[in-house]
Write an enzyme that holds these catalytic residues in place. Structure first.
Site, PDB file in Angstrom:
ATOM      1  N   GLU A   1       0.693  -1.268  -0.104  1.00 50.07           N
ATOM      2  CA  GLU A   1      -0.151  -0.091   0.104  1.00 50.07           C
ATOM      3  C   GLU A   1       0.828   1.165  -0.002  1.00 50.07           C
ATOM      4  OE1 GLU A   1      -3.552   2.239   2.459  1.00 50.07           O
ATOM      5  OE2 GLU A   1      -2.371   0.584   3.281  1.00 50.07           O
TER       6      GLU A   1
ATOM      7  N   LYS B   1      -2.940  -1.931  -2.844  1.00 49.96           N
ATOM      8  CA  LYS B   1      -3.736  -1.067  -2.380  1.00 49.96           C
ATOM      9  C   LYS B   1      -3.442   0.520  -2.794  1.00 49.96           C
ATOM     10  CE  LYS B   1      -6.485  -0.043   1.616  1.00 49.96           C
ATOM     11  NZ  LYS B   1      -6.989  -0.121   2.949  1.00 49.96           N
TER      12      LYS B   1
END
Length: 296
Positions: free
Chosen positions: A176, A213
């Site tokens: 992420e 993400k």
């Protein structure tokens, strides 16, 4: 790796719920939920209250594997119980929701326009505990605050370095590198990020897969090459401060990306709601995020 869980994450229709607020973000999450800071006097009481909130969400009738594919848990949530069962087991066996674990220890100070992850000296011990607890994958967050090529290169390199350690434990890492939604050069930062991610994905061994993400991009379908990449199990989107309506609208324009919302998921929930009102609110939230996730 649990084959049924891998199949659900790879091909399932739905989204991933982010229930992983850490010590730094918990007071804000509780405040939005209607629990003021004078309602608790120490961290232990604070974490008790946030666990009650997460448990209430997980026990809501609409929170199940039909529309919620997975849930990202905080370490303390993994170690606690819901309805008398260890939380990861409860998520999968009772709700049909695949459990993930947030493993990062927060962010370092900004340098080169980015915030790298703080050191994680106990990572391998935590990963071993996660495997034992029945966790499927992990999540770790860095932040990009400028279209800085050296900074973004460093963030992605660190994410994949830690990602390889996670893969070695048989877990699937959610990488992420969040691009801050308010920066003026967001689109440029996303172009640099895409190139860096593709280079690292291309270097992964054939049998390995990661998840990504990412902040919802300025240009719709910018990340389609990542969605289609053979080393990527799934690309999920963070809401990043967008309202739920805007996050859903942006998400619906990005083919193959699904949601992994935190604040946008819990928008409108309150500690003071009756169970009926609470369950209706979370059901409407789940429905709207699900629809945006499958729209692409």
């Amino acid at each position: 790796m649990n084959a049924a869980q891998a199949e659900k994450i790879t091909t399932g229709k739905g989204f991933i719920a982010a229930l992983d607020q850490s010590g730094g973000s918990t007071p804000k999450a509780l405040r939005l939920y209607g629990v003021a800071e004078d309602a608790y006097s120490n961290d232990a009481e604070m974490f008790d209250l946030v666990h009650q909130m997460r448990t209430r969400i997980a026990q809501a009738p609409a929170f199940n594997g039909d529309k919620v594919l997975g849930a990202i848990l905080f370490e303390m949530t993994m170690d606690r119980e819901m309805d008398g069962m260890p939380t990861p087991q409860y998520m999968w066996e009772r709700r049909g929701v695949v459990p993930f674990l947030k493993v990062d220890k927060g962010l370092d100070a900004e340098k080169d326009g980015v915030q790298m992850m703080k050191p994680m000296p106990e990572l391998d011990a935590l990963l071993a505990r996660a495997v034992k607890a029945g966790i499927f994958g992990t999540k770790m967050r860095s932040v990009i605050n400028a279209a800085s090529a050296p900074g973004i290169r460093a963030v992605v390199a660190q994410q994949f370095e830690i990602g390889r350690r996670i893969l070695a434990h048989g877990l699937v890492p959610i990488i992420e590198p969040e691009v801050t939604i308010s920066i003026a050069d967001k689109a440029e930062a996303e172009d640099i990020l895409l190139a860096e991610l593709l280079a690292h994905l291309d270097a992964l061994p054939e049998e390995q897969q990661v998840m990504l993400k990412l902040t919802l991009p300025e240009v719709a379908n910018l990340y389609k090459p990542l969605v289609d990449h053979p080393r990527v199990m799934r690309v999920v989107a963070l809401s990043g401060g967008y309202s739920r309506d805007e996050a859903n609208d942006r998400l619906s324009k990005n083919t193959g990306m699904i949601a992994s919302f935190s604040r946008a998921l819990t928008e409108g929930l309150s500690a003071g709601q009756t169970d009926e009102a609470f369950n209706a609110t979370i059901a409407a939230s789940i429905e709207s995020i699900y629809n945006a996730s499958v729209a692409g």
